[in-house]
Design a protein around this motif. Sequence first.
Motif, PDB file in Angstrom:
ATOM      1  N   LEU A 117      76.184  79.394 -14.225  1.00  0.00           N
ATOM      2  CA  LEU A 117      74.766  79.456 -14.608  1.00  0.00           C
ATOM      3  C   LEU A 117      74.452  78.349 -15.610  1.00  0.00           C
ATOM      4  CD1 LEU A 117      74.306  83.314 -15.158  1.00  0.00           C
ATOM      5  CD2 LEU A 117      73.442  81.961 -13.263  1.00  0.00           C
ATOM      6  N   PRO A 118      73.320  77.661 -15.437  1.00  0.00           N
ATOM      7  CA  PRO A 118      72.964  76.636 -16.419  1.00  0.00           C
ATOM      8  C   PRO A 118      72.817  77.257 -17.810  1.00  0.00           C
ATOM      9  CG  PRO A 118      71.238  76.898 -14.755  1.00  0.00           C
ATOM     10  CD  PRO A 118      72.351  77.793 -14.359  1.00  0.00           C
ATOM     11  N   LYS A 119      73.229  76.502 -18.838  1.00  0.00           N
ATOM     12  CA  LYS A 119      73.264  77.061 -20.203  1.00  0.00           C
ATOM     13  C   LYS A 119      71.872  77.222 -20.797  1.00  0.00           C
ATOM     14  CE  LYS A 119      77.782  76.838 -21.912  1.00  0.00           C
ATOM     15  NZ  LYS A 119      78.450  76.424 -20.661  1.00  0.00           N
ATOM     16  N   GLU A 120      71.117  76.149 -20.762  1.00  0.00           N
ATOM     17  CA  GLU A 120      69.762  76.244 -21.297  1.00  0.00           C
ATOM     18  C   GLU A 120      68.890  75.152 -20.717  1.00  0.00           C
ATOM     19  OE1 GLU A 120      69.377  75.500 -25.536  1.00  0.00           O
ATOM     20  OE2 GLU A 120      71.408  74.720 -25.530  1.00  0.00           O
ATOM     21  N   GLY A 121      67.593  75.344 -20.838  1.00  0.00           N
ATOM     22  CA  GLY A 121      66.680  74.337 -20.313  1.00  0.00           C
ATOM     23  C   GLY A 121      65.251  74.824 -20.344  1.00  0.00           C
ATOM     24  N   LEU A 122      64.394  74.002 -19.780  1.00  0.00           N
ATOM     25  CA  LEU A 122      62.959  74.298 -19.781  1.00  0.00           C
ATOM     26  C   LEU A 122      62.380  73.897 -18.422  1.00  0.00           C
ATOM     27  CD1 LEU A 122      60.328  74.913 -21.524  1.00  0.00           C
ATOM     28  CD2 LEU A 122      60.229  72.454 -21.894  1.00  0.00           C
ATOM     29  N   ILE A 123      61.616  74.814 -17.850  1.00  0.00           N
ATOM     30  CA  ILE A 123      60.944  74.522 -16.574  1.00  0.00           C
ATOM     31  C   ILE A 123      59.459  74.756 -16.789  1.00  0.00           C
ATOM     32  CG2 ILE A 123      60.623  75.321 -14.195  1.00  0.00           C
ATOM     33  CD1 ILE A 123      63.604  76.294 -14.366  1.00  0.00           C
ATOM     34  N   THR A 124      58.631  73.784 -16.404  1.00  0.00           N
ATOM     35  CA  THR A 124      57.183  73.970 -16.547  1.00  0.00           C
ATOM     36  C   THR A 124      56.523  73.788 -15.191  1.00  0.00           C
ATOM     37  OG1 THR A 124      57.271  73.119 -18.779  1.00  0.00           O
ATOM     38  CG2 THR A 124      55.106  73.169 -17.776  1.00  0.00           C
ATOM     39  N   CYS A 125      55.612  74.693 -14.879  1.00  0.00           N
ATOM     40  CA  CYS A 125      54.888  74.547 -13.615  1.00  0.00           C
ATOM     41  C   CYS A 125      53.448  75.012 -13.768  1.00  0.00           C
ATOM     42  CB  CYS A 125      55.591  75.318 -12.515  1.00  0.00           C
ATOM     43  SG  CYS A 125      55.246  77.042 -12.556  1.00  0.00           S
ATOM     44  N   THR A 126      52.633  74.636 -12.796  1.00  0.00           N
ATOM     45  CA  THR A 126      51.267  75.159 -12.763  1.00  0.00           C
ATOM     46  C   THR A 126      51.079  75.897 -11.448  1.00  0.00           C
ATOM     47  OG1 THR A 126      50.331  73.231 -11.652  1.00  0.00           O
ATOM     48  CG2 THR A 126      50.329  73.193 -14.055  1.00  0.00           C
ATOM     49  N   SER A 127      50.270  76.938 -11.492  1.00  0.00           N
ATOM     50  CA  SER A 127      49.921  77.621 -10.252  1.00  0.00           C
ATOM     51  C   SER A 127      48.453  78.045 -10.324  1.00  0.00           C
ATOM     52  CB  SER A 127      50.825  78.834 -10.036  1.00  0.00           C
ATOM     53  OG  SER A 127      50.596  79.344  -8.744  1.00  0.00           O
ATOM     54  N   PRO A 128      47.736  77.853  -9.232  1.00  0.00           N
ATOM     55  CA  PRO A 128      46.299  78.130  -9.253  1.00  0.00           C
ATOM     56  C   PRO A 128      45.939  79.579  -8.934  1.00  0.00           C
ATOM     57  CG  PRO A 128      46.898  77.154  -7.177  1.00  0.00           C
ATOM     58  CD  PRO A 128      48.166  77.255  -7.961  1.00  0.00           C
ATOM     59  N   SER A 129      44.689  79.867  -9.132  1.00  0.00           N
ATOM     60  CA  SER A 129      44.111  81.125  -8.671  1.00  0.00           C
ATOM     61  C   SER A 129      43.773  80.940  -7.180  1.00  0.00           C
ATOM     62  CB  SER A 129      42.855  81.377  -9.500  1.00  0.00           C
ATOM     63  OG  SER A 129      42.327  82.632  -9.207  1.00  0.00           O
ATOM     64  N   ASN A 130      43.332  81.980  -6.527  1.00  0.00           N
ATOM     65  CA  ASN A 130      42.863  81.818  -5.148  1.00  0.00           C
ATOM     66  C   ASN A 130      41.697  82.764  -4.931  1.00  0.00           C
ATOM     67  OD1 ASN A 130      43.778  84.414  -3.597  1.00  0.00           O
ATOM     68  ND2 ASN A 130      45.629  83.797  -4.721  1.00  0.00           N
ATOM     69  N   ILE A 131      40.902  82.444  -3.911  1.00  0.00           N
ATOM     70  CA  ILE A 131      39.772  83.339  -3.611  1.00  0.00           C
ATOM     71  C   ILE A 131      39.886  83.814  -2.163  1.00  0.00           C
ATOM     72  CG2 ILE A 131      38.184  81.356  -3.192  1.00  0.00           C
ATOM     73  CD1 ILE A 131      37.171  84.861  -4.517  1.00  0.00           C
ATOM     74  N   ALA A 132      39.933  85.143  -2.013  1.00  0.00           N
ATOM     75  CA  ALA A 132      40.105  85.707  -0.669  1.00  0.00           C
ATOM     76  C   ALA A 132      38.814  85.596   0.129  1.00  0.00           C
ATOM     77  CB  ALA A 132      40.530  87.167  -0.782  1.00  0.00           C
ATOM     78  N   LEU A 133      38.972  85.234   1.403  1.00  0.00           N
ATOM     79  CA  LEU A 133      37.837  85.217   2.345  1.00  0.00           C
ATOM     80  C   LEU A 133      37.837  86.539   3.110  1.00  0.00           C
ATOM     81  CD1 LEU A 133      38.521  81.594   3.623  1.00  0.00           C
ATOM     82  CD2 LEU A 133      36.863  82.282   1.869  1.00  0.00           C
ATOM     83  N   ILE A 134      39.012  86.947   3.578  1.00  0.00           N
ATOM     84  CA  ILE A 134      39.218  88.300   4.108  1.00  0.00           C
ATOM     85  C   ILE A 134      40.006  89.024   3.027  1.00  0.00           C
ATOM     86  CG2 ILE A 134      40.199  89.713   5.979  1.00  0.00           C
ATOM     87  CD1 ILE A 134      38.075  87.736   7.028  1.00  0.00           C
ATOM     88  N   LYS A 135      39.478  90.145   2.562  1.00  0.00           N
ATOM     89  CA  LYS A 135      39.973  90.747   1.322  1.00  0.00           C
ATOM     90  C   LYS A 135      41.145  91.702   1.515  1.00  0.00           C
ATOM     91  CE  LYS A 135      36.353  88.949  -0.801  1.00  0.00           C
ATOM     92  NZ  LYS A 135      36.461  87.844  -1.758  1.00  0.00           N
ATOM     93  N   TYR A 136      42.016  91.664   0.551  1.00  0.00           N
ATOM     94  CA  TYR A 136      43.101  92.658   0.403  1.00  0.00           C
ATOM     95  C   TYR A 136      42.556  93.753  -0.512  1.00  0.00           C
ATOM     96  CZ  TYR A 136      46.946  93.988  -2.937  1.00  0.00           C
ATOM     97  OH  TYR A 136      47.794  94.618  -3.802  1.00  0.00           O
ATOM     98  N   TRP A 137      42.408  94.938   0.014  1.00  0.00           N
ATOM     99  CA  TRP A 137      41.909  96.049  -0.812  1.00  0.00           C
ATOM    100  C   TRP A 137      42.512  97.330  -0.247  1.00  0.00           C
ATOM    101  CZ3 TRP A 137      40.340  95.696  -5.466  1.00  0.00           C
ATOM    102  CH2 TRP A 137      39.644  96.725  -6.090  1.00  0.00           C
TER     103      TRP A 137
END
Length: 360
Positions: A14-34
């Motif tokens: 296992l790697p000892k230490e580090g830093l990972i940075t990412c971005t992830s967007p929101s999304n808008i449903a056209l056909i809804k999950y409900w």
Amino acid sequence: MDYSEFSTSIVSELPKEGLITCTSPSNIALIKYWGKRPVQLPENASISFTLDHCKTTTSLRYKKKEVLATTFDFELLFEGQPKPDFKPKIQAFFERIESYVPFLKHYTFTIETSNTFPHSSGIASSASGMSALAYCLMQLEKKITPDITDNDLLRKTSFLARLGSGSACRSIEGPVTVWGEHPDVTGSSDAFAVKFPDTVHQNFEHYQDTILLIDKGEKQVSSTVGHNLMHGHPFAHQRFDQATKNISTLKEILISGDLDAFIGIVESEALTLHAMMMTSMPYFILMKPHTLSVIQKIWEYRKITGSKVCFTLDAGANVHVLYPNQEKEKVLNFITNELVAYCQNGQYICDKIGFGAKIV
Ligand code: DP6
């Protein structure tokens, strides 16, 4: 369901230490999950546009422990400040994904997160937040299992994000994603989202989404409670059947580029979502008077100008105004002249269709 394909064992150091940075967007449903069943599986398939501007940036700092712990060890910072009230959600997420991410208890994590959209804007941060965290964790997993293919990595990232928040699984890729098994969508699954497999018509290229912030207050009913109210809902079965049919219809629309048909299905889905809320027991309403005023204005504008602008709603009062890129200037004028008056403190966010999570 057998999800053993997502289980990993620790084979390398296992790697000892580090830093990972990412971005992830929101999304808008056209056909809804409900409506969902345990654990985080949708009652019907949904389709969404991935957004571009509204996103979460997450940094995951990891440090390997000397001895394997029995509990999860993480600190959480939101916009630079400790955020203890977010911790239970992350704790629950870690518990859910532990059997698929065996290294979690080997590390002390510091998770630092921030959003591009204003805090408490009524924009759900769970989709972008949970997908960003899942993405960081899978980048760490990649260091441990370097042979994992890009496709398997994306699938498992979406699989983990889903366990954090259902709609989050649709944010990993873009511009259009489908979550939920559907006979007309090749490769679709209840366990993770996939990129819409067919070629999307150029009418949808750079499609615009201007989000009108109608009410930034805390929602009276959370999505989780709303989903649960679909159990025993008098129209649940009809709704799930309708969504399944709407996926087939929207699939053809996305391929053909028929914008009038797009408007019809997208607006109907938005109003049906809120109709489900109004006919739940207990019933509730998340739209505000200004939500309805905006909808009326959009309908009038469309009638007068022949514009292809339309609206959709998520589980709140805000209105997502969707329109083709070619109409950008005209519709933005319409928004500033006629719709901004209905926004709380005149606030709105200009966004467009985007391409999913990435490393920074
Ligand atoms: C109305 O994904 O927020 O936005 O799975 O409980 O976290 P949980 O719910 P969430 O529900 C989103 C509901 C929706 C429709 C959609 O995005 O499909």
